[in-house]
Design an enzyme around this catalytic site. Structure first.
Site, short mmCIF file in Angstrom:
data_model
loop_
_atom_site.label_atom_id
_atom_site.label_comp_id
_atom_site.label_asym_id
_atom_site.label_seq_id
_atom_site.Cartn_x
_atom_site.Cartn_y
_atom_site.Cartn_z
CB SER A 524 -0.91 0.00 1.23
OG SER A 524 -1.53 1.26 1.41
CE1 TYR A 537 -4.58 -2.97 3.68
CE2 TYR A 537 -3.94 -0.68 3.35
CZ TYR A 537 -4.18 -1.94 2.84
OH TYR A 537 -4.00 -2.17 1.50
#
Length: 668
Positions: A524, A537
């Site tokens: 990410s 996350y």
């Protein structure tokens, strides 16, 4: 009630049969060539009905080549005969148009009359209006109009055959340009506006979305989705008292070509066109006094259709996949009056949706299913042909589209996710395109299940060439709301980190034995930019990055390499619960899948965005300033309703969208 349908395996035909299956009773006989029976069996399973019965025949044969004994058995038993089998393609040649559209209609009408059907339903086209100028209503047919192409001529002629020769009751349906389903975007071929999609993709990939482009007023077009056409035909066919009539299945309001293109550009995230000279200026004042044939738009259309211009266009835009014939006939001179059709449909709930409401669906389906650029790239084919690619999270989003693109390039996707049904759907889509895929359902948060998966993959596959760690869980929740939710951190680590490395570790011995293998981790942009509210996350993705960086140095001598993709915000089901993302700039799953393919083909250590790199540099060079900026964003972007357990309700939306556009791709 019973039905006979030609062209049932075609685009409109498939949707019409589904309408009949869903809303009508009785048998549905469908014409099919002997060699297409297998394909029809697949469609019958998709229709979900044993009332669909194949009848072997051929459109080019007298009476459609249907066995005489079958005709004798079913005479006077067919209530509705739908003739859809035809060519719907502006680029088809004279002979093909003549055989399919004219000859096919004669043969279909011959069979319908032999069967003594209740009504013969001819699917014609607004192309029969040719170059007629002005309002063309449903009572009009032969107005002395020019028919400028084989397609126009054969559509006119096939409708004339029904009107003048039929001895059974008939109805005619004239669709405009038919595009994909307004809900799913499903389409099965490149036609009409789809020829322009590769150019739109090229603009999206190389130009900023805010850049205004100069366009030309090319007149009006008319586009309708296939689900509207099928639903309208089903409804109109069963209304009493309308034999001998034609129906216009069109958008009641003409759509400027530029507006249509801009709707698709907006759906793709590409720059849009502005026309500096408004058509009202060319239709008023001195220009308005000119004969219609001498007005700028008419002159431009005539120039485009001329032989020299067509030759030039073939050598320019033709190289981008846009046939010159399509550009020459992208607009209509006629305005199609559909008041009779609208009156007949009143109260049915069937209507034409605005293109803007489903343009995104059309674009997404094309980008994921019909765009063949991945398979045409020789580098992709060289790297992926015959290679086994294990893809986690392959049932939807990035993983699903990556699987389609891998198969398109000749690779063999090995599909892994929890839900077997969706994986089977992905495999079916690949096999329908001539590819091969394997399905292995697995809960990737269950370590023992992953061990069993690895054992099965090692035993069943001749090689494991690539592993794409795509499956992931994202949680957007501030630390303030996470005090009593420590399980959020455990869940993200379990799937995003432990599950990923357990899978790779289980497959490493096989790759060491092969002396080759490449692992792609879909990480990410948050790892580089550290956006607030994503502590669970981002930490799990950072852990996967760090683990891969360490073991890469240990395994490179065994021919095993790693790529980490710091993916920007992607429009997937994973971000759907956060409603503010609906208005944020995102990349599509297909764009994300292109990055995954690039990672497999080029095998770089990392794939980053410019903004991601800038964020990483900022945190190194000016960490205090970076955290101040992020703190500002923390206050501008509140916790989502889902995170707080409340109903949705937004504030400070303009500030949020402004920041989202400046820092495009970051998870806020």
């Amino acid at each position: 009630m019973s039905y006979f349908v030609t062209g049932a395996t075609g685009f409109i035909g498939r949707h019409l049969v589904q309408e009949l299956v869903d809303h009508r009773e009785g048998e549905i006989f469908v014409l099919v060539r002997q060699g297409s029976l297998a394909r029809l069996e697949t469609l019958v399973r998709r229709w979900g009905s044993d009332r669909v019965v194949p009848v072997v025949g051929d459109l080019s044969e007298p009476g459609l080549g249907v066995d005489e004994a079958w005709v004798d058995d079913h005479r006077d038993r067919i209530d509705h005969f739908f003739h859809l089998a035809a060519i719907y393609d502006m680029t088809a040649d004279d002979a093909t148009n003549e055989t399919m559209n004219v000859g096919g209609t004669r043969n279909a009408l011959e069979l319908a009359e032999a069967l003594q059907v209740g009504c013969f339903h001819q699917v014609s086209s607004v192309a029969g209006a040719g170059d007629y100028r002005g309002r063309f209503d449903e009572t009009m047919f032969d107005e002395g109009q020019s028919l400028p192409s084989p397609y126009h001529r054969t559509k006119f002629e096939s409708e004339r055959i029904v009107r003048t020769d039929a001895t059974v009751p008939w109805r005619v349906y004239r669709p405009a340009i038919v595009v994909g389903d307004s809900q799913t975007g499903a389409m099965d071929k490149i036609d009409g506006p789809y020829y322009f999609f590769p150019l739109i993709r090229l603009m999206r990939d190389h130009l900023p979305a805010w850049l205004p482009l100069v366009g030309v007023d090319l007149g009006d077009t008319n586009v309708v989705p296939v689900d509207y056409v099928a639903a309208a035909m089903d409804h109109l066919a069963h209304l009493p008292g309308h034999d001998g009539e034609a129906f216009h299945l069109v958008n009641p309001e003409p759509q400027p070509v530029v507006d249509t293109v801009n709707a698709l550009c907006a759906a793709a995230g590409a720059p849009q066109f502005a026309t500096p000279i408004d058509r009202r200026l060319t239709r008023s004042g001195a220009l308005g006094l000119l004969p219609r044939a001498l007005r700028p738009l008419s002159v431009l259309n005539e120039v485009i259709r001329s032989a020299p211009a067509q030759l030039v266009l073939d050598q320019t835009i033709g190289r981008l996949g846009i046939p010159a014939e399509v550009l020459a006939h992208s607009s209509f001179n006629a305005v199609f009056d559909s008041r009779r059709t609208e009156k007949a449909l009143a109260g049915s709930g069937i209507g034409v949706p605005d293109l803007e409401s489903y343009a995104r669906s059309l674009w997404t389906y094309w980008e994921e299913n019909l765009d063949t650029s991945t398979g045409r790239d020789p580098r992709n084919r060289e790297a992926l042909t015959g290679k086994y690619v294990v893809i986690t999270g392959a049932s939807s989003g990035i993983g699903h589209v990556t699987a389609l693109k891998v198969a398109q390039a000749g690779g063999i996707p090995v599909l892994v996710a929890r839900g077997k049904e969706k994986l089977e759907d992905t495999r079916a889509a690949i096999e329908l395109r001539g590819g091969t895929a394997h399905v292995h359902p697995c809960d990737l948060s269950d370590m023992e299940a992953i061990d069993r998966l690895c054992e099965a993959l090692v035993a069943e596959l001749p090689s494991i060439d690539f592993v794409v760690n795509n499956a992931g869980r994202s949680i957007r929740r501030s630390l303030r709301l996470s005090q009593d939710r420590f399980h959020d951190f455990e869940r993200t680590m379990q799937l995003n980190y432990f599950g990923a490395i357990r899978l790779v570790m289980g497959l490493i011995p096989k790759m060491q034995e092969q002396q080759r293998g490449h692992v792609v981790n879909v990480s990410s942009i948050g790892v580089q930019t550290n956006p607030p509210r994503f502590s669970a996350y981002v930490a799990s993705k950072a852990a996967l990055d760090s683990w891969s960086n360490v073991v890469a140095s240990e395994l490179v001598g065994d021919g095993i390499t790693f790529t980490g993709i710091h993916m920007p915000l992607v429009r997937t089901p994973m971000i759907a619960p956060t409603r503010i993302y609906d208005k944020f700039p995102t990349i599509s799953p297909a764009q994300a899948a292109d990055l995954v393919v690039k990672a497999m083909v080029e095998r770089p250590h990392e794939i980053n965005t410019m903004l991601g790199n800038a964020g990483a540099v900022a945190h190194t060079v000016a960490p205090k300033l970076s955290f101040r900026v992020l703190n500002m964003a923390y206050h501008v972007f509140p916790d989502s309703a889902a995170a707080k357990g409340e109903a949705a309700g937004g504030t400070r939306e303009s500030e949020q969208i402004m920041l989202a556009r400046i820092f495009k791709g970051i998870h806020w």
